[in-house]
Design an enzyme around this catalytic site. Structure first.
Site, short mmCIF file in Angstrom:
data_model
loop_
_atom_site.label_atom_id
_atom_site.label_comp_id
_atom_site.label_asym_id
_atom_site.label_seq_id
_atom_site.Cartn_x
_atom_site.Cartn_y
_atom_site.Cartn_z
N ARG A 161 0.85 -1.19 0.00
CA ARG A 161 0.00 0.00 0.00
C ARG A 161 0.89 1.25 0.00
O ARG A 161 2.06 1.19 0.38
CB ARG A 161 -0.91 0.02 1.23
CG ARG A 161 -1.86 -1.18 1.31
CD ARG A 161 -2.70 -1.13 2.57
NE ARG A 161 -3.63 -2.25 2.65
CZ ARG A 161 -3.36 -3.42 3.22
NH1 ARG A 161 -2.16 -3.61 3.76
NH2 ARG A 161 -4.26 -4.39 3.27
N LYS A 185 -2.05 -2.33 7.84
CA LYS A 185 -3.22 -1.86 8.56
C LYS A 185 -3.29 -2.49 9.94
O LYS A 185 -2.95 -3.65 10.12
CB LYS A 185 -4.49 -2.20 7.77
CG LYS A 185 -4.68 -1.38 6.50
CD LYS A 185 -6.01 -1.70 5.84
CE LYS A 185 -6.26 -0.81 4.64
NZ LYS A 185 -7.56 -1.11 3.98
N HIS A 239 -2.73 3.54 -6.61
CA HIS A 239 -3.20 2.27 -6.03
C HIS A 239 -3.34 1.17 -7.09
O HIS A 239 -3.38 -0.01 -6.75
CB HIS A 239 -4.54 2.49 -5.33
CG HIS A 239 -4.89 1.41 -4.35
ND1 HIS A 239 -4.19 1.20 -3.18
CD2 HIS A 239 -5.85 0.44 -4.38
CE1 HIS A 239 -4.71 0.18 -2.52
NE2 HIS A 239 -5.71 -0.30 -3.23
N HIS A 265 -3.77 -8.83 2.71
CA HIS A 265 -5.23 -8.83 2.71
C HIS A 265 -5.74 -9.53 3.98
O HIS A 265 -5.23 -10.59 4.35
CB HIS A 265 -5.79 -9.58 1.49
CG HIS A 265 -5.70 -8.80 0.22
ND1 HIS A 265 -5.65 -9.39 -1.03
CD2 HIS A 265 -5.66 -7.46 0.01
CE1 HIS A 265 -5.59 -8.45 -1.95
NE2 HIS A 265 -5.58 -7.27 -1.35
#
Length: 292
Positions: A161, A185, A239, A265
């Site tokens: 990312r 994340k 992205h 993911h």
């Protein structure tokens, strides 16, 4: 005496809660917008502020600027947006919802809300991730300046990312063994393999500590990519490098479970979306078939 003190304490607590509830009830969309935007200025880019204001404008247009934020029904918001503008895309509505989620976190911190409402994003599976063709990737890398090229090479060969690339530090990069450790994340760390093109780009500038790549604001670096793509007559977002990386990993035969872990993911179902991109790519290629 003990009972009287307990009664007084309970009364004071109730009065405090009533005052808090009254204060919360008076926070309109407009009042909250002013407070929230003021808290963001200087910490986020002008582009993000622009998105915030557009989101509050959509809320005010839908419910009225005097509507209390505590009483907003976000499912109704989504429905009314569709009614008012039947052509609005789910991805646009989801953009509003993302800004709202960030604003509600601030509302909780400041005591304007006691509980963060659940906001469900709209499905956009019908809008397949954009895939950059090999010749397009080559054109982008050839036209980018050396610093930006290193960053883009890392992105396309790892599927990281935007923020993960910008936050990468040299102390978490091992070029000899060909891997790096990125923080994704939820502050989750994962090991990402580094292929030869990335190692070739990073080796000449290797350091012991510090950030690996140029330190622009994430919105700025997205604009840089957009300008670069436009100069190459390519329609793409930064992205899309991540989308393309995942697609090419799967196309190369890497197991989907492994791809999921490499790109970070949370759910395998997210990675599986990219198999549809491959199906579409097959259809495009089959159109070239001739029997003559």
């Amino acid at each position: 005496v003990a009972r009287r003190r307990l009664k007084e304490a309970v009364k004071a607590q109730l009065e405090g809660k009533l005052v808090e509830l009254e204060r919360i009830k008076r926070i309109s969309i407009k009042d909250f917008q002013d407070k929230y935007i003021a808290s963001r200025e200087g910490d986020v880019s002008p582009e993000t502020i622009k998105k915030d204001n557009a989101t509050f404008r959509a809320l005010a247009d839908t419910f009225g600027s005097d509507k209390a934020i505590q009483t907003i029904d976000y499912d109704e918001f989504k429905k009314l947006l569709k009614i008012r503008n039947p052509k609005i895309k789910n991805v646009t509505i989801n953009g509003y919802l993302r800004q709202i989620k960030a604003a509600l976190t601030y509302a909780i911190d400041k005591g304007y809300l006691t509980k963060k409402p659940k906001i469900k994003m709209l499905k956009t599976a019908d809008e397949l991730p954009r895939l950059l063709m090999p010749d397009q990737i080559k054109a982008l890398l050839e036209k980018a300046d050396p610093d930006f090229r290193r960053y883009l090479t890392f992105m396309i060969w790892t599927g990281c990312r935007r923020r993960e690339g910008l936050n990468l530090e040299w102390q978490n990069v091992n070029l000899k063994k060909g891997y790096c450790k990125v923080t994704g994340k939820g502050s989750k760390e994962r090991i990402v393999p580094l292929m030869k093109p990335v190692i070739k780009e990073l080796s000449p500038v290797k350091k012991d500590i510090g950030k690996v790549f140029i330190q622009y604001h994430r919105d700025t670096i997205s604009k840089m990519f957009h300008s670069l793509a436009a100069s190459c007559e390519i329609t793409a977002r930064l992205h899309d490098l991540r989308h393309s990386a995942v697609t090419y990993m799967l196309k190369s035969g890497i197991k989907i479970e492994v791809v999921k872990e490499i790109v970070g993911h949370a759910q395998l179902s997210t990675t599986m979306i990219y198999t549809h991109v491959l199906d579409e790519l097959k259809q495009q290629e089959m159109r070239k078939m001739k029997i003559e």
